[in-house]
Design a protein around this motif. Structure first.
Motif, short mmCIF file in Angstrom:
data_model
loop_
_atom_site.label_atom_id
_atom_site.label_comp_id
_atom_site.label_asym_id
_atom_site.label_seq_id
_atom_site.Cartn_x
_atom_site.Cartn_y
_atom_site.Cartn_z
N MET A 1 0.44 12.64 4.87
CA MET A 1 1.64 11.88 4.61
C MET A 1 1.35 10.51 4.33
O MET A 1 1.83 9.80 3.44
CB MET A 1 2.81 12.06 5.20
CG MET A 1 3.63 13.39 5.03
SD MET A 1 3.91 13.67 3.16
CE MET A 1 4.13 15.50 3.07
N ALA A 2 0.38 10.03 5.47
CA ALA A 2 0.09 8.62 5.39
C ALA A 2 -0.82 8.24 3.76
O ALA A 2 -0.96 7.33 3.38
CB ALA A 2 -1.19 8.35 6.55
N ASP A 3 -1.58 9.30 3.58
CA ASP A 3 -2.35 9.23 2.25
C ASP A 3 -1.61 9.37 1.07
O ASP A 3 -1.97 8.51 0.15
CB ASP A 3 -3.31 10.42 2.12
CG ASP A 3 -4.52 10.54 3.35
OD1 ASP A 3 -4.92 9.54 3.72
OD2 ASP A 3 -4.76 11.79 3.74
N MET A 4 -0.44 9.97 1.28
CA MET A 4 0.56 10.11 -0.08
C MET A 4 1.07 8.80 -0.24
O MET A 4 1.57 8.27 -1.29
CB MET A 4 1.59 11.21 0.22
CG MET A 4 1.01 12.59 0.23
SD MET A 4 0.53 13.21 -1.15
CE MET A 4 -1.24 13.45 -0.66
N ILE A 5 1.43 7.94 0.96
CA ILE A 5 1.97 6.53 0.82
C ILE A 5 1.03 5.70 -0.01
O ILE A 5 1.33 4.76 -0.79
CB ILE A 5 2.38 5.96 2.31
CG1 ILE A 5 3.57 6.73 2.66
CG2 ILE A 5 2.56 4.68 2.19
CD1 ILE A 5 3.89 6.63 4.20
N TYR A 6 -0.28 5.84 0.62
CA TYR A 6 -1.24 4.94 -0.29
C TYR A 6 -1.46 5.24 -1.83
O TYR A 6 -1.38 4.26 -2.73
CB TYR A 6 -2.81 5.53 0.38
CG TYR A 6 -3.13 4.54 1.61
CD1 TYR A 6 -3.11 3.16 1.47
CD2 TYR A 6 -3.40 5.13 2.86
CE1 TYR A 6 -3.59 2.37 2.68
CE2 TYR A 6 -3.61 4.37 3.85
CZ TYR A 6 -3.84 3.09 3.98
OH TYR A 6 -4.10 2.30 4.92
#
Length: 410
Positions: free
Chosen positions: A146-151
């Motif tokens: 999910m951290a990647d999705m924010i990026y």
């Protein structure tokens, strides 16, 4: 590629549209725009490749072109400040923004920014990207994704704000060769357990896109492992699904970048796919010109459009042709571009003159079928490597089939 003759041809065709009723005038204008972007207003494909460190970004670039383009980093992050790298050879140029891994704590000495996302934004300011690939290692699809999705969401929003463009995003599950069973690491991965694990990883990444509301066109599993010898020649590989990726990628690229991408990839199926688009657009334009109620006057622009189509298809296959060489090809497959061809075209024009209305329909059908037949023969000859006799046979068959299909659709 000499664009002057093609540009002149299409400008002549454009002049003819005002003489057409509407419909089909606006439809033909759309076809004209497609053809213009495909073969005249061409640009280098520009693609962002992003993901975590170790996801295989540099390896993917090497796999797409099957040559050593970008250095890989097995220990420390090798990719410094994101810049648009030019992959250039005699077939053209592709521009790739190869980024430092998202969330990478190892900051290369060359990095201007501490945060990878700021680096990416800075590079995007300099050039509008056409598409974005997000790579996620198969074993990491459920690890803090999910951290990647924010990026990704932040990058998409920044591109939309900067260029008013919704960039197509393709998710890639990489290094599927490393999934269990590990001994089944050679494509095409027919082992049932391997396939199940690949499908599970794909679903997990796709679900993450949906859950985070990040718009993703498709998730594709790939293997991009390559090894090169001292001469930078491919010596070993576990390349899988790269052709599927490039085939899908060409559909989301703008029309203006498709020709060069297909040419650079040197993938026959991809080149044939784009050649068919060029042939259909050219045939539709020729049919529209032939339908204009101006006998004989359409001969030159139609012939020029057909010659331009041949030059474009040859270029797509990595060849450079001028108008005379294109005419030589026409002669080789049995189409005389001299007096005999003009007589045949004049007969078509006379039919239009003697039987107005109905004659226009007959003329349009012949122009569409003839152009389609020539285009299919050119694609077979230049892209598939067929000989002149085979190309001639393909022209005759293509002409008959296209004429039949055109009359059925009319």
């Amino acid at each position: 590629m000499d664009h002057s003759a093609l540009k002149e041809t299409l400008e002549e065709l454009l002049k003819q549209f005002d003489r057409l009723p509407d419909p089909p005038r606006e439809t033909l204008r759309n076809e004209f725009q497609k053809l213009w972007e495909l073969i005249v207003d061409v640009s280098n494909p520009c693609i962002i490749i992003t993901g975590r460190r170790g996801a295989g970004k540099s390896s993917l670039i090497n796999a797409i072109f099957k040559s050593k383009v970008s250095a890989t980093g097995p220990v420390l992050s090798k990719t410094g400040e994101p810049v648009w790298h030019n992959f250039k050879n005699k077939k053209g140029t592709m521009e790739i923004l190869d980024t430092r891994g998202l969330g990478d704590r190892t900051v290369p000495d060359s990095a201007e920014f501490k945060d990878a996302i700021d680096e990416i934004k800075n590079a995007i300011k300099k050039k509008k990207p056409h598409a974005m690939l997000f790579l996620c290692k198969a074993q990491d699809v459920d690890s803090h994704i999910m951290a990647d999705m924010i990026y990704l969401n932040e990058i998409q929003e920044y591109i939309n704000k900067t260029y008013a463009y919704n960039i197509p995003l393709i998710g890639l599950v990489t290094k599927v060769d490393e999934l269990e069973p590990i001994d089944e690491n050679v494509p095409p991965y027919d082992d049932e357990e391997k396939q199940e694990n690949i499908n599970t990883a794909v679903k997990a990444l796709a679900d993450s896109f949906i859950e985070s509301e990040v718009e993703c066109m498709r998730v594709i599993p790939v293997s991009a492992y390559t090894r090169f010898n001292e001469q930078d020649e491919l010596s070993s590989s576990r390349i899988w699904n790269i052709d599927l990726l490039t085939d899908y990628l060409i559909d989301v690229l703008p029309e203006s970048a498709q020709l060069r991408f297909a040419r650079l990839s040197a993938i026959e199926g991809l080149q044939m796919k784009l050649a068919n688009k060029i042939v259909f657009s050219t045939a539709t334009l020729c049919a529209g010109i032939a339908a204009t109620p101006i006998p004989v006057a359409d001969i030159l622009p139609i012939t020029s459009a057909q010659v331009g189509m041949i030059i474009s298809i040859a270029y797509l296959a990595g060849r450079q042709l001028d108008r005379e060489n294109a005419k030589t090809f026409l002669t080789a497959i049995g189409i005389n571009v001299g007096a005999g061809y003009l007589v045949r075209e004049s007969v078509r024009a006379i039919v239009k003159f003697v039987f107005p209305g109905a004659g226009n329909a007959v003329s349009a059908a012949m122009a569409f079928a003839g152009t389609a037949g020539i285009g299919k023969a050119a694609a077979a000859y230049f892209i598939e490597g067929k000989n002149e006799e085979e190309a001639k046979e393909i022209f005759n068959k293509g002409y008959k089939n296209a004429k039949k299909e055109y009359n059925q659709d009319s």
